[in-house]
Enzyme design. Structure first.
Site: not given
Ligand code: AMP
Length: 132
Positions: A29, A93
């Site tokens: 993340d 995820h």
């Molecule tokens: P959620 O959909 O609420 O579970 O949150 C999405 C998660 O994906 C968050 O913790 C973000 O920090 C993470 N995230 C979003 N874009 C990216 C990225 N490009 N690379 C890694 N993690 C990401």
């Protein structure tokens, strides 16, 4: 349109990859709650985790287990916590977060600011311990 996670899995957007197989992908993340905070993502694009069909979801959990074992080895912690939020990215995820206390899994906590070098090192340390 492809989700951001599909673009990551296709190599169109960079990530700190931990492991992958034919069906699932794990990467760090970008805004970690703890060092080693990893996302496990199915290649199949489904928004809501519990809309995934049974067999594919079961396989995802087994894949996540293997990643969690490696996280615990690489990032010493009491347990690896599991969370499903999914409010930001519409591609199912599982969050795997090294934790020593319940508060470590509080998504309201400020996120860590890790350098790209620290993220790369952490991904490598976890990845080399993954036994798929
Ligand atoms: P959620 O959909 O609420 O579970 O949150 C999405 C998660 O994906 C968050 O913790 C973000 O920090 C993470 N995230 C979003 N874009 C990216 C990225 N490009 N690379 C890694 N993690 C990401």
């Amino acid at each position: 349109m492809a989700t951001i996670f599909t673009k990551i899995m296709n190599g169109e957007i960079p990530c700190h990859k931990v492991a992958e197989d034919d069906h699932y992908f794990a990467f760090l993340d970008i805004n970690p709650l703890k060092k080693g905070h990893t996302l496990v993502v199915p290649r199949q694009e489904t928004d809501y985790l519990f809309d995934i069909d049974d067999e594919y979801l079961a396989g995802m959990m087994v894949f996540a287990k293997k990643i969690a074992v490696a996280i615990k080895e690489a990032c010493p912690c009491n347990r690896v916590g599991v969370a499903v939020i999914g409010l930001e990215v519409p591609h199912a995820h599982i969050h795997l977060v090294p934790m020593d206390s319940m508060n470590d899994l509080n998504f309201g906590n400020p996120k860590l600011k890790l350098t790209p070098e620290e993220l790369a090192e952490t991904a490598g340390n976890i990845g080399k311990r993954v036994r798929l």
